[in-house]
Design a protein around this motif. Structure first.
Motif, PDB file in Angstrom:
ATOM      1  N   LEU A 235       2.834  18.910  29.427  1.00  0.00           N
ATOM      2  CA  LEU A 235       4.054  18.944  28.618  1.00  0.00           C
ATOM      3  C   LEU A 235       4.220  20.303  27.936  1.00  0.00           C
ATOM      4  CD1 LEU A 235       3.925  15.394  26.999  1.00  0.00           C
ATOM      5  CD2 LEU A 235       5.658  16.217  28.601  1.00  0.00           C
ATOM      6  N   LYS A 236       3.123  20.866  27.461  1.00  0.00           N
ATOM      7  CA  LYS A 236       3.206  22.189  26.831  1.00  0.00           C
ATOM      8  C   LYS A 236       3.625  23.239  27.855  1.00  0.00           C
ATOM      9  CE  LYS A 236       0.572  25.538  24.119  1.00  0.00           C
ATOM     10  NZ  LYS A 236      -0.704  25.833  23.418  1.00  0.00           N
ATOM     11  N   LYS A 237       3.074  23.134  29.067  1.00  0.00           N
ATOM     12  CA  LYS A 237       3.447  24.082  30.121  1.00  0.00           C
ATOM     13  C   LYS A 237       4.936  23.959  30.442  1.00  0.00           C
ATOM     14  CE  LYS A 237       2.385  25.335  34.902  1.00  0.00           C
ATOM     15  NZ  LYS A 237       1.542  25.010  36.099  1.00  0.00           N
ATOM     16  N   ASN A 238       5.440  22.708  30.499  1.00  0.00           N
ATOM     17  CA  ASN A 238       6.858  22.495  30.778  1.00  0.00           C
ATOM     18  C   ASN A 238       7.758  22.939  29.629  1.00  0.00           C
ATOM     19  OD1 ASN A 238       6.154  21.389  33.235  1.00  0.00           O
ATOM     20  ND2 ASN A 238       6.246  19.267  32.521  1.00  0.00           N
ATOM     21  N   ASN A 239       7.160  23.156  28.466  1.00  0.00           N
ATOM     22  CA  ASN A 239       7.911  23.658  27.311  1.00  0.00           C
ATOM     23  C   ASN A 239       7.719  25.165  27.176  1.00  0.00           C
ATOM     24  OD1 ASN A 239       9.619  23.038  25.050  1.00  0.00           O
ATOM     25  ND2 ASN A 239       7.861  23.361  23.690  1.00  0.00           N
ATOM     26  N   GLU A 240       7.614  25.827  28.315  1.00  0.00           N
ATOM     27  CA  GLU A 240       7.455  27.288  28.390  1.00  0.00           C
ATOM     28  C   GLU A 240       6.208  27.759  27.666  1.00  0.00           C
ATOM     29  OE1 GLU A 240      11.072  28.866  26.854  1.00  0.00           O
ATOM     30  OE2 GLU A 240      12.259  28.296  28.614  1.00  0.00           O
ATOM     31  N   GLY A 241       5.171  26.901  27.670  1.00  0.00           N
ATOM     32  CA  GLY A 241       3.906  27.287  27.065  1.00  0.00           C
ATOM     33  C   GLY A 241       3.874  27.223  25.557  1.00  0.00           C
ATOM     34  N   LYS A 242       4.969  26.749  24.961  1.00  0.00           N
ATOM     35  CA  LYS A 242       5.036  26.680  23.497  1.00  0.00           C
ATOM     36  C   LYS A 242       4.667  25.287  23.009  1.00  0.00           C
ATOM     37  CE  LYS A 242       9.312  28.000  23.568  1.00  0.00           C
ATOM     38  NZ  LYS A 242      10.691  28.390  23.148  1.00  0.00           N
TER      39      LYS A 242
END
Length: 446
Positions: A235-242
């Motif tokens: 999920l963090k990766k899908n949130n552009e790493g943020k």
């Protein structure tokens, strides 16, 4: 062997710790909470004297049945029925497991089995659906938590034991079964299902909107804790790493499963403190589980969804996160299964599943027969969307002034998003959870 690093007495455990609660009409017997070797419950020297008068009565009844019953009955059948009677009259979760049932119990957390994909219990002599499992014949047929199963292939279920009902619903994958159901006191209706090999995906995740994630746990299996860790990273990766702005943890209609998985899932969101503890009459039933310092969720704002189908291991997670003020629990009251069953293997491929303890949330709340009460009650609702009347906005008018800050015009219809459906569009409870997360972020200045 499951590695149980938080156990006070790991040497006493021989199989995975489970927190199931009901019968499972997917070709398995009700899972249990603890699996201990027989010596774990050896007496400490305080044995009560044998009730000789009652034993004489038992032997006399046995002899009278053998001598006078209309048909011959062998000793093995009579004695096994007597054992079943002893267990069935203790509580709904204690049982005598014959070889097939015991073998199925030990295989019940692999995530693949045959049957309907439905968790059942007994209420007032009727077989009651506690929760259908996602993506199974039961859920696809529209069976809901709370439905009463009044007939199985035309045979009334009134008075059947949970194990008898589960046995009737089990069968070879590909074969059909007819269930007669009653929902909320209405008229009976029939549902035809085809038994299948059930492959349960324990953890599902996706982005609801930019910055807001959704994580659903359908059942607590041995590897669920690890899968939740991977899902959080994904999920963090899908949130552009943020870091996420908020996360919804969906435990609705999750009937429980492996206790250690519930502890590991809770630990992903906690960095300290007690998660759950158990208390019973035997020393080996008194266990405490504490969180590790690492927080895989990075302190993300969290809403946990529960309902009447959330039980056992689900209630442990919801209760821990609620008591630790780590999450807002939303939905409706959970099921209330807070007892621990210990599976005691016998020496003939059979076992006893015996209730030996209760488990408690960090603040000392017993969940048994009460459940977890949500912080914010939100009942299930069906959404109907009204067609908005077309109206003009300033940006639709000819010769309108531009935005003084250089922002783009926003005429009517400009905010219409894509046509792809989102989970929160048709799920009122999920939509309210997402709205709460947005509100929390606004007040926190995020």
């Amino acid at each position: 062997m499951l590695h149980l690093r938080r156990f006070a007495r790991p040497s006493t455990l021989i199989l995975a710790m489970l927190l199931g609660m009901h019968g499972s009409a997917w070709a398995q017997q009700p899972p249990a909470d603890l699996v201990l070797p027989p010596e774990a419950l050896e007496d400490t020297g305080n044995k009560a004297p044998l009730p000789l008068e009652e034993l004489r009565t038992f032997v006399e009844v046995l002899d009278r049945i053998k001598a006078a019953y209309v048909e011959p009955v062998d000793d093995k059948t009579l004695l096994e029925n007597a054992i079943k009677g002893m267990l069935s009259n203790l509580d709904p979760h204690s049982a005598y497991l014959e070889p097939e049932a015991f073998a199925e119990l030990q295989e019940s957390t692999t995530g693949e089995f045959g049957g309907l994909g439905i968790e059942v219990g007994v209420e007032d002599g009727f077989i009651k659906v506690v929760s259908p499992i996602d993506d199974t014949p039961a859920s696809k047929a529209g069976i809901e938590a709370g439905d009463l199963i009044v007939k199985i292939d035309g045979k009334p279920t009134k008075g059947l034991s949970m194990i008898e009902a589960v046995g009737m619903m089990r069968g070879k994958p590909g074969t059909d079964i007819n269930l007669s159901l009653v929902r909320e006191g209405g008229k009976p209706f029939d549902v035809k299902l085809t038994r299948a090999i059930i492959k349960v995906t324990s953890v599902k995740s996706q982005m609801l909107e930019p910055g807001y994630g959704y994580l659903r746990i359908t059942q607590f299996q041995i590897n669920t804790g690890e899968e939740v860790g991977k899902a959080l990273a994904r999920l963090k990766k899908n949130n552009e790493g943020k870091k996420l702005n908020g996360l919804v943890l969906d435990l609705r209609n999750n009937p429980g499963g492996v206790l250690q998985a519930a502890v590991e899932v809770s630990d992903h969101f906690l960095s300290s403190g007690l998660i759950v503890y158990t208390q019973g009459r035997i020393a080996n039933s008194e266990l405490r589980f504490n969180a590790d310092p690492a927080d895989a969720s990075e302190g993300v704002a969290l809403v946990v969804l529960i309902n009447g189908g959330s039980a056992s291991a689900s209630e442990i997670v919801a209760g821990a996160l609620q008591d630790q003020k780590r999450a807002v629990v939303m939905g409706t009251d959970s099921f209330g299964k807070g007892s621990v069953q210990t599976v005691l293997p016998l020496n003939n491929d059979r076992a006893l599943k015996l209730t030996t303890a209760l488990y408690y949330t960090p603040n000392g709340r017993s969940i048994q027969a009460q459940g977890i009460e949500p912080d914010i009650e939100v009942t299930r609702a069906k959404l109907t969307r009204e067609q908005a009347a077309e109206s003009l906005r300033e940006a639709d008018l000819a010769g309108h002034l531009g935005n003084g800050n250089g922002g783009p015009d926003r005429p009517s219809g400009s905010k219409a998003g894509g046509d792809s459906p989102r989970p929160q569009d048709d799920d009122y409870q999920l939509g309210q959870a997402l709205n709460l997360l947005k509100g929390l972020n606004l007040t926190r200045g995020k």
